[in-house]
Design a protein around this motif. Structure first.
Motif, short mmCIF file in Angstrom:
data_model
loop_
_atom_site.label_atom_id
_atom_site.label_comp_id
_atom_site.label_asym_id
_atom_site.label_seq_id
_atom_site.Cartn_x
_atom_site.Cartn_y
_atom_site.Cartn_z
N PHE A 203 0.81 -1.21 0.00
CA PHE A 203 0.00 0.00 0.00
C PHE A 203 0.85 1.27 0.00
O PHE A 203 0.46 2.28 -0.58
N ALA A 204 1.97 1.23 0.65
CA ALA A 204 2.84 2.40 0.76
C ALA A 204 4.29 1.94 0.70
O ALA A 204 4.61 0.77 0.93
N ASP A 205 5.17 2.90 0.40
CA ASP A 205 6.60 2.61 0.38
C ASP A 205 7.18 2.66 1.79
O ASP A 205 8.12 1.93 2.11
N PHE A 206 6.63 3.51 2.63
CA PHE A 206 7.09 3.66 4.02
C PHE A 206 5.87 3.89 4.90
O PHE A 206 4.87 4.47 4.46
N ALA A 207 5.97 3.43 6.13
CA ALA A 207 4.87 3.61 7.08
C ALA A 207 5.45 3.72 8.48
O ALA A 207 6.41 3.04 8.83
N THR A 208 4.86 4.59 9.28
CA THR A 208 5.27 4.77 10.67
C THR A 208 4.03 4.85 11.55
O THR A 208 2.97 5.28 11.11
N VAL A 209 4.19 4.42 12.80
CA VAL A 209 3.11 4.50 13.79
C VAL A 209 3.65 5.22 15.02
O VAL A 209 4.70 4.83 15.56
N ASP A 210 2.96 6.26 15.45
CA ASP A 210 3.34 7.04 16.62
C ASP A 210 2.18 7.01 17.60
O ASP A 210 1.03 7.30 17.23
N LEU A 211 2.48 6.65 18.85
CA LEU A 211 1.44 6.52 19.87
C LEU A 211 1.77 7.39 21.08
O LEU A 211 2.95 7.68 21.35
N ALA A 212 0.74 7.76 21.81
CA ALA A 212 0.94 8.46 23.07
C ALA A 212 1.69 7.55 24.04
O ALA A 212 1.44 6.34 24.10
N THR A 213 2.60 8.14 24.79
CA THR A 213 3.43 7.33 25.69
C THR A 213 2.58 6.58 26.70
O THR A 213 2.87 5.43 27.06
N SER A 214 1.50 7.19 27.17
CA SER A 214 0.65 6.53 28.16
C SER A 214 -0.02 5.29 27.60
O SER A 214 -0.31 4.35 28.35
#
Length: 723
Positions: A203-214
């Protein structure tokens, strides 16, 4: 007709002539004219069949005429031969001309109509077989040309439909695979990694996931938009992309550029990064690095579950990849929705597990107390599976007379309820142990408690009960008494290294009720080791219980430098695969008090001997260099011996034990337990036990089959503790 031999023959000849003229006027000439006009009926099968029928009719009439005339002419052959030849030649020439015309016309029909129709049939066959690139060459005009155009248009439409169907199938397959691959484990970081693993490179060449620390710790994410996010997953077709690594703190203003927002989800869609001045203005240096690398399109979608924003997922395309389209945004939102539900489930599981672990940690002993009777090493390892922590526990309880109680138990079930129930049972065991009950009686009371314990059925998911092993060791007599309620019996490692299973009767699990428990007694040599454990150490997918017990026996027989090293060796050897249950292990090496630490006297049941008992106690304290404790000890001995003589029954014994504390015990044959009460001003008795309680650290009563023992403990003087 003039040469016919009979009127019938002349009539037949007239029919042949009329038929030929009719064929030319009514069929040949009209068909040719129609073909020249482009009338499609000229080439129809019906017209061709009609021409064939007319020719066949002429042939039939001619055959009849020649056959009949042949017989008549044979008689007059000589005289009419020339006329017959002329008639025959004339008829043959006419028929030949007609046949030649039919052949020429058939060739025209074949080239103009049949061949295009055959090409159309072949095209239809190729289309039916899946070759949607097939096309008809434009060779015809008018209706045939229209047919060729219609077939080519149909083939192009089918090819476009197939491409659209393939694209729809690709998207559905992507979403289906995401539903199967994302959320396989109740772990937040693993779920995020599964999401980027599905998206790249399909679907994509690059992907990242960012989450709240809590969120990583199971908590609710902060509602402030400026709260930093933690990068938990990153994947791409190459590893050199200028994207922040996993573990970095990401500011939402940088990871969520200001682009076009979807009205429904708040997703951000930037189709052409090079043309987005707003995105570049957010962080020009980072934007230049990304553009220099070749990033040209992105989508950032929020991860929202039940109205809670937990983080974002960002998809990038670079290089020769096709930029994102509006349809891709719908797929990205669907992927994010599936992942958000899985991440929220993992977050809630993490919170519940952390709560259960915290509860369990607080309910378990933080550090087992040092005991003069035994040396102890232990390990406790909660399960790492999604079923949650269990209700395993272990405990060491100091008893009177330097004895010690060893406890190992397991509550049926997992989760917070199991941990809470474990804490209640552990507290109950410690309370019953303070009453100095024998092991079998203690388990009987504990069994009754479990039966009436509110909420245990819910905690165990419909299963009632728990298991418990209760062991009491006396370092003076070197005897060990134990009873089991559905729990595995311990292993005994003798001082010479031999390993044997402790023999005894295992009672029913706690909560069954109605069945007795039995106490088994052992005599242990000093330096023996008892191995107490829960069944989590035995239950593994690779081995059955019998094989696990044999493996544990061999592991315990292996030499080790210390009990701590032996614990490590057992855990490493037994837990080689995935852990499916909590594991508790306790290794206990027995000690023995030397003879100069214990003194016992038999006391006659005579009040006059009380003074002698005080003298004996004082002399022994002087021998132990504990003269500072003589006054209190003599007073306590006087009160306890007096009570035993007055209210008890022979035999009466006085015992002094010097270890970490100074212990005074008076035993008699009566089972009547004394009770401390507040004496009135003019009462002559009732002050003895009150005096003992005030002068000593603690006191109590324990019962046995031979009677009872009243004991008390004093803290040793500071100089003695320094020794």
């Amino acid at each position: 007709m003039s040469i016919s031999t009979s009127p019938a023959q002349r009539a037949l000849a007239q029919q042949i002539a009329q038929g030929g003229e009719s064929y030319i006027r009514q069929y040949s000439i009209p068909v040719v004219d129609a073909a020249q006009r482009g009338d499609p009926r000229a080439s129809s099968a019906a017209v061709t069949l009609d021409g064939k029928k007319r020719v066949d009719a002429l042939r039939s009439l001619f055959d009849r005429y020649t056959t009949a005339e042949g017989f008549a002419v044979s008689a007059r052959e000589g005289s009419a031969d020339a006329d017959a030849r002329q008639a025959t030649i004339a008829a043959s020439v006419g028929i030949g001309a007609s046949v030649l015309f039919i052949v020429i016309y058939s060739g025209y029909v074949t080239r103009v109509i049949v061949w295009p129709v055959r090409r159309a049939a072949q095209l239809a066959t190729r289309l039916a077989e899946g070759d949607l690139t097939a096309r008809m060459p434009r060779t015809g005009a008018r209706e045939i040309g229209q047919l060729e155009s219609a077939f080519n248009t149909m083939a192009g439409s089918l090819e476009n439909s197939l491409q659209q169907a393939q694209e729809a199938n690709r998207r559905l397959r992507l979403l289906y695979d995401a539903g199967m691959a994302v959320g396989t484990a109740l772990d937040v970081q693993q779920t995020a990694q599964e999401l980027v693993g599905v998206a790249v490179p399909r679907f994509a060449d690059f992907a990242t996931v960012d989450l709240a620390t809590s969120v990583l710790h199971g908590g609710e994410p902060a509602q402030a938009d400026t709260a930093p996010l933690r990068r938990v997953a990153r994947q791409g077709i190459r590893d050199d992309a200028p994207l922040d690594p996993v573990g970095s703190l990401i500011q939402p203003a940088l990871s969520v550029p200001q682009g076009r927002r979807s009205d429904d989800t708040g997703a951000i869609f930037v189709q052409d990064l090079t043309a987005s001045a707003t995105w570049r203005a957010g962080n020009p240096q980072e934007a230049d690095r990304l553009l220099d690398y070749g990033m040209d399109s992105l989508m950032t979608v929020p991860l929202v579950a039940q109205g809670v924003l937990m983080g974002t997922v960002t998809f990038w395309r670079a290089g020769q990849s096709k930029p994102f389209e509006k349809e891709d945004l719908a797929d990205a939102e669907e992927l994010a929705a599936k992942a958000a539900v899985a991440i929220d489930n993992a977050r809630r599981y993490t919170r519940e597990r952390e709560t259960a672990l915290t509860l369990q940690h607080n309910l378990l002993p933080q550090q087992l107390p040092q005991q003069p009777a035994v040396e102890i090493a232990y390990r406790y390892r909660p399960t790492g599976t999604r079923v949650g922590v269990g209700g395993d526990w272990l405990d060491v309880i100091p008893l009177s007379g330097t004895r010690v109680a060893l406890v190992v138990g397991d509550v049926v079930g997992h989760g917070i309820h199991a941990s809470a129930t474990m804490g209640r049972l552990r507290t109950a065991v410690r309370t019953l142990a303070d009453v100095e009950l024998p092991p079998d009686e203690l388990l009987t009371h504990l069994d009754d408690l479990v039966i009436h314990l509110p909420g245990l059925d819910e905690a165990a998911g419909g299963e009632l009960g728990a298991t418990c092993l209760y062991v009491v060791y006396d370092p003076i007599s070197l005897r060990c008494a134990l009873a089991s309620a559905g729990h595995p019996l311990p292993f005994l490692i003798t001082p010479d290294g031999a390993v044997e299973a402790v023999s005894g009767r295992t009672g029913p699990p706690l909560g069954v009720g109605g069945l007795p428990f039995e106490t088994a007694e052992l005599e242990l040599a000093a330096g023996s080791v008892l191995a107490l454990f829960t069944d989590g150490l035995l239950h593994t997918p690779e081995r059955d219980v019998g094989q696990a017990l044999d493996r544990l026996r061999r592991t315990l027989a292996a030499p080790a430098d210390s009990l701590e090293a032996a614990c490590d060796g057992v855990m490493e050897t037994m837990l080689t695969g995935p852990q499916t249950d909590d594991v508790a292990l306790m290794l206990v090496r027995t000690r023995a008090l030397s003879s100069d630490q214990v003194v016992t006297w038999d006391i006659p049941a005579d009040p006059a001997y009380v003074s002698r008992a005080r003298t004996l106690a004082g002399e022994q304290l002087e021998a132990w260099e504990l003269t500072e404790s003589s006054f209190v000890t003599e007073l306590v001995v006087s009160e306890l011996v007096t009570n035993a003589i007055r209210y008890g029954s022979p035999p009466i014994r006085l015992r002094l034990i010097r270890d970490a504390t100074l212990i005074c015990e008076v035993s008699d044959g009566s089972n009547t337990a004394p009770h401390m009460r507040r004496a009135r001003i003019f009462d002559e008795g009732g002050r003895g036990l009150l005096l003992v309680a005030q002068l000593t650290q603690r006191w109590g009563t324990r019962h046995s089959t031979a009677g009872k023992t009243i004991w008390c403990e004093q803290t040793l003087p500071t100089t003695e503790q320094g020794h």
